[in-house]
Structure formats: C-alpha cells, structure tokens
Design a protein around this motif. Structure first.
Motif, PDB file in Angstrom:
ATOM      1  N   GLY A   7      73.828  -5.510 154.093  1.00 10.63           N
ATOM      2  CA  GLY A   7      74.393  -5.020 155.339  1.00 10.63           C
ATOM      3  C   GLY A   7      75.811  -4.535 155.109  1.00 10.63           C
ATOM      4  N   ILE A   8      76.107  -3.358 155.605  1.00  8.47           N
ATOM      5  CA  ILE A   8      77.465  -2.814 155.492  1.00  8.47           C
ATOM      6  C   ILE A   8      78.017  -2.640 156.900  1.00  8.47           C
ATOM      7  CG2 ILE A   8      78.863  -0.836 154.800  1.00  8.47           C
ATOM      8  CD1 ILE A   8      77.011  -0.392 152.494  1.00  8.47           C
ATOM      9  N   SER A   9      79.180  -3.214 157.143  1.00  6.34           N
ATOM     10  CA  SER A   9      79.849  -3.108 158.436  1.00  6.34           C
ATOM     11  C   SER A   9      81.265  -2.620 158.193  1.00  6.34           C
ATOM     12  CB  SER A   9      79.872  -4.463 159.144  1.00  6.34           C
ATOM     13  OG  SER A   9      78.560  -4.935 159.332  1.00  6.34           O
ATOM     14  N   VAL A  10      81.594  -1.465 158.761  1.00  2.59           N
ATOM     15  CA  VAL A  10      82.886  -0.843 158.499  1.00  2.59           C
ATOM     16  C   VAL A  10      83.530  -0.411 159.809  1.00  2.59           C
ATOM     17  CG1 VAL A  10      84.062   1.037 157.297  1.00  2.59           C
ATOM     18  CG2 VAL A  10      82.041   0.008 156.284  1.00  2.59           C
ATOM     19  N   TRP A  11      84.821  -0.710 159.928  1.00  2.00           N
ATOM     20  CA  TRP A  11      85.601  -0.238 161.071  1.00  2.00           C
ATOM     21  C   TRP A  11      85.789   1.266 160.944  1.00  2.00           C
ATOM     22  CZ3 TRP A  11      87.171  -2.864 165.286  1.00  2.00           C
ATOM     23  CH2 TRP A  11      86.951  -4.228 165.260  1.00  2.00           C
ATOM     24  N   ASP A  16      87.578   5.850 154.791  1.00  2.00           N
ATOM     25  CA  ASP A  16      87.740   6.083 153.361  1.00  2.00           C
ATOM     26  C   ASP A  16      87.079   4.971 152.544  1.00  2.00           C
ATOM     27  OD1 ASP A  16      89.688   4.348 154.375  1.00  2.00           O
ATOM     28  OD2 ASP A  16      91.131   4.849 152.819  1.00  2.00           O
ATOM     29  N   VAL A  17      87.108   3.748 153.049  1.00  2.00           N
ATOM     30  CA  VAL A  17      86.443   2.636 152.369  1.00  2.00           C
ATOM     31  C   VAL A  17      84.936   2.843 152.409  1.00  2.00           C
ATOM     32  CG1 VAL A  17      86.024   0.143 152.429  1.00  2.00           C
ATOM     33  CG2 VAL A  17      88.314   1.037 152.860  1.00  2.00           C
ATOM     34  N   PHE A  18      84.430   3.289 153.555  1.00  2.00           N
ATOM     35  CA  PHE A  18      83.001   3.552 153.688  1.00  2.00           C
ATOM     36  C   PHE A  18      82.565   4.643 152.716  1.00  2.00           C
ATOM     37  CE2 PHE A  18      79.287   5.456 155.832  1.00  2.00           C
ATOM     38  CZ  PHE A  18      78.477   4.332 155.865  1.00  2.00           C
ATOM     39  N   THR A  19      83.376   5.679 152.571  1.00  2.00           N
ATOM     40  CA  THR A  19      83.076   6.755 151.622  1.00  2.00           C
ATOM     41  C   THR A  19      83.035   6.228 150.194  1.00  2.00           C
ATOM     42  OG1 THR A  19      84.129   8.354 153.100  1.00  2.00           O
ATOM     43  CG2 THR A  19      83.836   9.034 150.814  1.00  2.00           C
ATOM     44  N   ILE A  45      81.706  -0.641 163.173  1.00  2.00           N
ATOM     45  CA  ILE A  45      82.255  -1.582 164.140  1.00  2.00           C
ATOM     46  C   ILE A  45      83.366  -0.894 164.911  1.00  2.00           C
ATOM     47  CG2 ILE A  45      83.433  -3.785 164.438  1.00  2.00           C
ATOM     48  CD1 ILE A  45      82.137  -4.705 161.843  1.00  2.00           C
ATOM     49  N   ARG A  46      83.267  -0.970 166.234  1.00  2.00           N
ATOM     50  CA  ARG A  46      84.280  -0.343 167.086  1.00  2.00           C
ATOM     51  C   ARG A  46      84.843  -1.332 168.108  1.00  2.00           C
ATOM     52  NH1 ARG A  46      80.036   3.505 166.540  1.00  2.00           N
ATOM     53  NH2 ARG A  46      80.770   5.398 165.532  1.00  2.00           N
ATOM     54  N   THR A  47      84.730  -2.623 167.813  1.00  2.00           N
ATOM     55  CA  THR A  47      85.155  -3.630 168.778  1.00  2.00           C
ATOM     56  C   THR A  47      85.652  -4.889 168.065  1.00  2.00           C
ATOM     57  OG1 THR A  47      84.466  -4.926 170.699  1.00  2.00           O
ATOM     58  CG2 THR A  47      82.844  -4.623 168.959  1.00  2.00           C
ATOM     59  N   VAL A  48      86.486  -5.649 168.750  1.00  2.00           N
ATOM     60  CA  VAL A  48      86.879  -6.968 168.259  1.00  2.00           C
ATOM     61  C   VAL A  48      86.276  -8.049 169.147  1.00  2.00           C
ATOM     62  CG1 VAL A  48      89.007  -6.202 167.160  1.00  2.00           C
ATOM     63  CG2 VAL A  48      89.054  -6.942 169.552  1.00  2.00           C
TER      64      VAL A  48
END
Length: 142
Positions: A7-11, A16-19, A45-48
C-alpha cells in the motif's frame, strides 16, 4: 512469480516523493532477475482527520497489503504509528515530518513497526565539525 501487495499513501504536497517511488517500482518491474512482483495499491491523502485516515488504512488492509509505504503529515504520524503497531504492519516513510516527532519516536515501542528510510545524521555532522575544528560553517538543508 510471487505477488507482494504494497500500500502506498502519499500526501498531495509530496508528489515528488510519489514520482520517485513510481520510478523505483518501474525499475523493479523491468528487472529480468526479480524473484517477486509488487502489486501496488495507491491512495492520495488529503486530510489529517483521524476518521478519514482510518478509512484509508482499513481500505489498504482489506486489500491484503504486506506493508505501507508513504509520506506522512506531522498531525497524522501518531495515527499511522498506532495502526502499524496494532496490526504489526510495517509503515515505511522517507522521513519523520518534524524534529519534535523524531524525538518522540525514539521510544523503541513506538517505532517498532515504523521505519524511516533517511538516516539521522545530526550526530555525524557534529562529530565532523568537532574533528576538523571548524568554528564557522554554512549548512544548507532541504
């Protein structure tokens, strides 16, 4: 060939980290000597909000992932640590978000299933400065 679900979860703010993750996974996919293949399940991820993060984590767990990889916002670090420890699911992140969080995660129990890829090198920098006797330095860090 063995399939390993990840599973990959990226803000969104860390695209750039996702790339970079995509590039590494593509290199692995194109490697003719690989012994296994990753199956990737990615979420942005777009929420806290802890409730919404719980839904994202549960969706990843339902997919049968072996580990979660991604970036984390300072406000979400404790939530993701808790899930990683409670379900013994490794959470791998390039860095912990802030210096205060790094200090709070030095407890071995809290860090048990959370891994930081970037090494901590503050002590090594101080040793280097002391060794060479530098009295003035300019340190640029991003």
């Amino acid at each position: 060939m063995e399939q390993i679900p990840i599973g990959i979860s990226v803000w969104d703010s860390y695209s750039d980290v996702f790339t970079a993750m995509q590039y590494a996974l593509e290199r692995h996919t194109n490697d003719s000597n690989k012994l296994f293949q990753f199956t990737i399940y990615a979420d942005r991820i777009r929420t806290v909000d802890a409730y919404k993060l719980t839904r994202i984590v549960c969706r990843q767990f339902e997919r049968g992932i072996f580990a979660m990889v991604g970036t984390v916002d300072p406000e979400s670090l404790d939530t993701l640590h808790s899930y990683a420890n409670a379900y013994q699911m490794p959470f791998v992140t390039p860095w912990f978000p802030t210096a205060s969080d790094v200090q709070s995660t030095k407890d071995s129990e809290k860090q048990h299933y959370t891994l930081q890829i970037r090494p901590e090198y503050g002590d090594a920098l101080m040793d280097l400065i002391t060794y060479y006797g530098w009295t003035n330095i300019i340190y640029i860090y991003r």
